[in-house]
Design a protein around this motif. Structure first.
Motif, PDB file in Angstrom:
ATOM      1  N   TYR A 392       0.834  -1.191   0.000  1.00 24.25           N
ATOM      2  CA  TYR A 392       0.000   0.000   0.000  1.00 24.25           C
ATOM      3  C   TYR A 392       0.875   1.250   0.000  1.00 24.25           C
ATOM      4  O   TYR A 392       1.988   1.250   0.544  1.00 24.25           O
ATOM      5  CB  TYR A 392      -0.890   0.041   1.247  1.00 24.25           C
ATOM      6  N   ALA A 393       0.343   2.295  -0.592  1.00 27.54           N
ATOM      7  CA  ALA A 393       0.968   3.604  -0.462  1.00 27.54           C
ATOM      8  C   ALA A 393       0.635   4.150   0.916  1.00 27.54           C
ATOM      9  O   ALA A 393      -0.531   4.148   1.335  1.00 27.54           O
ATOM     10  CB  ALA A 393       0.459   4.550  -1.559  1.00 27.54           C
ATOM     11  N   SER A 394       1.650   4.612   1.627  1.00 22.46           N
ATOM     12  CA  SER A 394       1.442   5.100   2.989  1.00 22.46           C
ATOM     13  C   SER A 394       0.941   6.539   2.967  1.00 22.46           C
ATOM     14  O   SER A 394       1.205   7.298   2.034  1.00 22.46           O
ATOM     15  CB  SER A 394       2.744   5.010   3.771  1.00 22.46           C
ATOM     16  N   ASN A 395       0.235   6.921   4.007  1.00 23.10           N
ATOM     17  CA  ASN A 395      -0.281   8.288   4.071  1.00 23.10           C
ATOM     18  C   ASN A 395       0.839   9.317   4.141  1.00 23.10           C
ATOM     19  O   ASN A 395       0.722  10.418   3.608  1.00 23.10           O
ATOM     20  CB  ASN A 395      -1.204   8.449   5.285  1.00 23.10           C
ATOM     21  N   SER A 396       1.940   8.936   4.772  1.00 23.22           N
ATOM     22  CA  SER A 396       3.047   9.873   4.921  1.00 23.22           C
ATOM     23  C   SER A 396       4.350   9.099   5.071  1.00 23.22           C
ATOM     24  O   SER A 396       4.392   8.085   5.787  1.00 23.22           O
ATOM     25  CB  SER A 396       2.851  10.786   6.128  1.00 23.22           C
ATOM     26  N   CYS A 397       5.407   9.577   4.431  1.00 28.73           N
ATOM     27  CA  CYS A 397       6.723   8.950   4.568  1.00 28.73           C
ATOM     28  C   CYS A 397       7.314   9.194   5.949  1.00 28.73           C
ATOM     29  O   CYS A 397       8.301   8.543   6.327  1.00 28.73           O
ATOM     30  CB  CYS A 397       7.684   9.500   3.508  1.00 28.73           C
ATOM     31  N   LEU A 398       6.721  10.094   6.709  1.00 27.87           N
ATOM     32  CA  LEU A 398       7.220  10.406   8.047  1.00 27.87           C
ATOM     33  C   LEU A 398       6.589   9.532   9.117  1.00 27.87           C
ATOM     34  O   LEU A 398       6.961   9.617  10.289  1.00 27.87           O
ATOM     35  CB  LEU A 398       6.963  11.884   8.367  1.00 27.87           C
ATOM     36  N   THR A 399       5.631   8.717   8.716  1.00 25.33           N
ATOM     37  CA  THR A 399       5.026   7.786   9.665  1.00 25.33           C
ATOM     38  C   THR A 399       6.069   6.769  10.111  1.00 25.33           C
ATOM     39  O   THR A 399       6.839   6.252   9.297  1.00 25.33           O
ATOM     40  CB  THR A 399       3.840   7.049   9.015  1.00 25.33           C
ATOM     41  N   LYS A 400       6.107   6.465  11.398  1.00 25.41           N
ATOM     42  CA  LYS A 400       7.064   5.485  11.902  1.00 25.41           C
ATOM     43  C   LYS A 400       6.444   4.098  11.886  1.00 25.41           C
ATOM     44  O   LYS A 400       5.399   3.854  12.494  1.00 25.41           O
ATOM     45  CB  LYS A 400       7.514   5.868  13.318  1.00 25.41           C
ATOM     46  N   GLN A 401       7.108   3.218  11.149  1.00 24.14           N
ATOM     47  CA  GLN A 401       6.643   1.835  10.992  1.00 24.14           C
ATOM     48  C   GLN A 401       7.825   0.886  11.102  1.00 24.14           C
ATOM     49  O   GLN A 401       8.987   1.305  11.106  1.00 24.14           O
ATOM     50  CB  GLN A 401       5.971   1.655   9.620  1.00 24.14           C
ATOM     51  N   PHE A 402       7.483  -0.394  11.190  1.00 26.17           N
ATOM     52  CA  PHE A 402       8.529  -1.402  11.051  1.00 26.17           C
ATOM     53  C   PHE A 402       9.036  -1.382   9.618  1.00 26.17           C
ATOM     54  O   PHE A 402       8.436  -0.766   8.733  1.00 26.17           O
ATOM     55  CB  PHE A 402       7.984  -2.788  11.400  1.00 26.17           C
ATOM     56  N   TRP A 403      10.138  -2.087   9.359  1.00 27.89           N
ATOM     57  CA  TRP A 403      10.666  -2.138   7.988  1.00 27.89           C
ATOM     58  C   TRP A 403      11.343  -3.488   7.758  1.00 27.89           C
ATOM     59  O   TRP A 403      11.623  -4.241   8.700  1.00 27.89           O
ATOM     60  CB  TRP A 403      11.653  -0.994   7.745  1.00 27.89           C
ATOM     61  N   ILE A 404      11.620  -3.784   6.487  1.00 31.66           N
ATOM     62  CA  ILE A 404      12.290  -5.033   6.099  1.00 31.66           C
ATOM     63  C   ILE A 404      13.460  -4.687   5.195  1.00 31.66           C
ATOM     64  O   ILE A 404      13.284  -4.030   4.163  1.00 31.66           O
ATOM     65  CB  ILE A 404      11.335  -5.999   5.372  1.00 31.66           C
ATOM     66  N   CYS A 405      14.662  -5.120   5.592  1.00 30.59           N
ATOM     67  CA  CYS A 405      15.854  -4.975   4.742  1.00 30.59           C
ATOM     68  C   CYS A 405      16.077  -6.274   3.970  1.00 30.59           C
ATOM     69  O   CYS A 405      15.694  -7.364   4.411  1.00 30.59           O
ATOM     70  CB  CYS A 405      17.089  -4.691   5.583  1.00 30.59           C
ATOM     71  N   GLU A 406      16.759  -6.150   2.849  1.00 32.85           N
ATOM     72  CA  GLU A 406      17.060  -7.305   2.015  1.00 32.85           C
ATOM     73  C   GLU A 406      18.482  -7.195   1.485  1.00 32.85           C
ATOM     74  O   GLU A 406      18.949  -6.105   1.131  1.00 32.85           O
ATOM     75  CB  GLU A 406      16.084  -7.378   0.842  1.00 32.85           C
ATOM     76  N   LYS A 407      19.171  -8.319   1.455  1.00 34.08           N
ATOM     77  CA  LYS A 407      20.522  -8.370   0.860  1.00 34.08           C
ATOM     78  C   LYS A 407      20.763  -9.769   0.336  1.00 34.08           C
ATOM     79  O   LYS A 407      20.108 -10.743   0.729  1.00 34.08           O
ATOM     80  CB  LYS A 407      21.591  -7.967   1.885  1.00 34.08           C
ATOM     81  N   GLY A 408      21.725  -9.884  -0.577  1.00 25.35           N
ATOM     82  CA  GLY A 408      22.067 -11.179  -1.136  1.00 25.35           C
ATOM     83  C   GLY A 408      22.775 -12.067  -0.113  1.00 25.35           C
ATOM     84  O   GLY A 408      23.555 -11.580   0.710  1.00 25.35           O
ATOM     85  N   ALA A 409      22.497 -13.335  -0.166  1.00 22.82           N
ATOM     86  CA  ALA A 409      23.144 -14.290   0.743  1.00 22.82           C
ATOM     87  C   ALA A 409      24.543 -14.613   0.227  1.00 22.82           C
ATOM     88  O   ALA A 409      24.846 -14.496  -0.953  1.00 22.82           O
ATOM     89  CB  ALA A 409      22.309 -15.556   0.851  1.00 22.82           C
ATOM     90  N   ILE A 410      25.413 -15.040   1.152  1.00 23.34           N
ATOM     91  CA  ILE A 410      26.735 -15.556   0.804  1.00 23.34           C
ATOM     92  C   ILE A 410      26.587 -17.063   0.586  1.00 23.34           C
ATOM     93  O   ILE A 410      26.049 -17.770   1.446  1.00 23.34           O
ATOM     94  CB  ILE A 410      27.744 -15.281   1.922  1.00 23.34           C
ATOM     95  N   HIS A 411      27.065 -17.550  -0.560  1.00 23.92           N
ATOM     96  CA  HIS A 411      26.955 -18.982  -0.837  1.00 23.92           C
ATOM     97  C   HIS A 411      28.259 -19.672  -0.474  1.00 23.92           C
ATOM     98  O   HIS A 411      29.336 -19.314  -0.948  1.00 23.92           O
ATOM     99  CB  HIS A 411      26.624 -19.212  -2.316  1.00 23.92           C
ATOM    100  N   PHE A 412      28.142 -20.669   0.385  1.00 24.44           N
ATOM    101  CA  PHE A 412      29.276 -21.453   0.835  1.00 24.44           C
ATOM    102  C   PHE A 412      29.263 -22.752   0.045  1.00 24.44           C
ATOM    103  O   PHE A 412      28.504 -23.665   0.350  1.00 24.44           O
ATOM    104  CB  PHE A 412      29.140 -21.747   2.329  1.00 24.44           C
ATOM    105  N   ALA A 413      30.072 -22.844  -1.013  1.00 24.67           N
ATOM    106  CA  ALA A 413      30.040 -24.028  -1.887  1.00 24.67           C
ATOM    107  C   ALA A 413      30.795 -25.191  -1.241  1.00 24.67           C
ATOM    108  O   ALA A 413      31.697 -24.988  -0.462  1.00 24.67           O
ATOM    109  CB  ALA A 413      30.655 -23.708  -3.236  1.00 24.67           C
TER     110      ALA A 413
END
Length: 413
Positions: A392-413
């Motif tokens: 959803y589009a939020s009412n305001s970017c200044l609203t304080k909410q939880f968040w989710i970060c994402e990054k690539g995993a390291i592959h251990f071959a």
């Protein structure tokens, strides 16, 4: 007068002695002995043996020379392999250190001089040197013990007050721990074969026979029927890296598995892989994806950090950026399986760019038509958040909410 012929008889005494005088031997002709021809076969045999010995010595000399050459070649190849292993081990450590040694939140800092590494989907409580796995399926006590053992770990050992306090932070109300009664020894023993001490009896005094297996119920240790099924918690030592400066460059080295220059880096790398790569071990998978401590795996190539505090969209973006990651880029529904399905809003990496007159993800790509089927966006609103399986589009970017970060995993071959 005529001459007279006078005959006289001469008588010799002992004339027989003349008969005993030996006649001189007639000298024979000189020449080679007649028996000399019998020595020739022996001489030929000796000559043959000498030639055979000479040929053998020459062959041994050639083989020794070739063996020395092969040995030198093998030593050279081993040195090259050793150098390659050392270089690969160092590269792997630097990749692990730079990608996985990150901070989660103020109470889960993991980017100091020391860094704790846990297997994917295992949890690190923010201090200590242990990693914990909270099961999502239920098993009997014995099955739980076997599962933990297959992950090079044990069922949770509540052997001190600090661990007892940790139990109170585990969200599940009931779960198996590594405690059982052994009839052959007539006593209660932990899964590491140590007996319950007098001090530990103060928080294990609710154990009752004939219930032979220990479990947690509302943060208290009780005994239960071992054949019952319940959740369980495994524990294992964490891998710890330490940061140091080397000629003004930062590099990581294994803190608890110190690697000297002349050690077997290949073996050490294998030990790290055994410690960190628990997922897929039962299926004999040859690769594993590693995520930072307190991050969770998507089951593929991504790691997610789900915040426990609230920030504005910009603050959330900066937090993720400081961890070499971005706010969640949700271009397909496959990722949603690993995301929380609760009644909270989470900032994601989607915002309206006025200069481009459109919605764009953090990686610079525009919102696709497919993604628009699970997004609800409005005009004059510039930041988006995830709620359930809809953005959803939020009412305001200044609203304080939880968040989710994402990054690539390291592959251990």
């Amino acid at each position: 007068m005529t001459d007279e012929i006078i005959y006289a008889n001469l008588k010799f005494e002992n004339c027989y002695e003349m008969d005993t005088v030996p006649e001189p031997e007639v000298p024979k002709e000189k020449g080679l002995p007649t028996s000399s021809h019998s020595w020739w076969p022996l001489v030929l045999i000796l000559i043959t043996i000498c030639l055979a010995l000479l040929m053998g010595l020459m062959t041994l000399a050639i083989l020794f020379s070739q063996g020395s050459k092969d040995y030198r070649t093998q030593i050279r190849d081993l040195n090259i392999t050793k150098n390659d292993l050392h270089a690969n081990f160092s590269k792997m450590l630097q990749a692990i250190g730079s990608q996985l040694c990150l901070g989660g939140s103020k109470d889960l800092q993991n980017n100091d001089l020391n860094c704790v590494l846990c297997p994917t989907n295992w949890k690190w409580p923010g201090d200590g040197d242990m990693c914990y796995y909270h099961s999502t399926e239920q098993k009997t006590w014995q099955q739980s013990l076997w599962f933990c053992s297959s992950q090079n770990s044990t069922l949770l050992l509540v052997k001190d007050m600090a661990k007892l306090e940790l139990v109170k932070k585990i969200p599940k109300k009931t779960f198996w721990i590594g405690l059982s009664f052994r009839a052959d020894k007539k006593g209660w023993f932990w899964a590491d074969n140590t007996t319950v001490t007098e001090e530990q009896k103060s928080w294990t005094n609710n154990l009752q026979l004939p219930l032979l297996c220990g479990y947690i119920y509302n943060h208290v240790i009780y005994s239960h029927v071992c054949e019952a099924v319940d959740y369980y918690v495994c524990e294992k030592p964490a891998i710890q890296l330490q940061r140091r400066n080397n000629h003004q460059q930062e590099e990581w080295f294994v803190r608890f598995f110190q690697v000297p220059k002349d050690s077997a880096e290949g073996k050490k790398l294998q030990e790290m892989r055994e410690a960190l790569c628990s997922e897929g071990k039962e299926n004999n998978e040859t690769k594993c994806a590693l995520c930072p401590a307190s991050w969770q795996s998507s089951g593929a190539d991504s790691c997610f950090y789900i915040s426990k505090q609230k920030k504005t969209w910009k603050e959330s973006q900066e937090f993720c950026s400081s961890r070499n990651s971005t706010l969640l880029v949700l271009k397909d529904k496959a990722k949603m399986v690993s995301l929380p399905q609760d009644s909270q809003f989470y900032w994601v990496g989607l915002s309206y760019i006025s200069e481009r007159n459109g919605w764009y993800w953090e990686d610079g790509t525009a919102l696709s038509r497919e993604a628009k089927t699970w997004t609800v966006l409005y005009e004059h609103i510039f930041c988006a958040s995830l709620y359930g399986r809809i953005i959803y589009a939020s009412n305001s970017c200044l609203t304080k909410q939880f968040w989710i970060c994402e990054k690539g995993a390291i592959h251990f071959a």
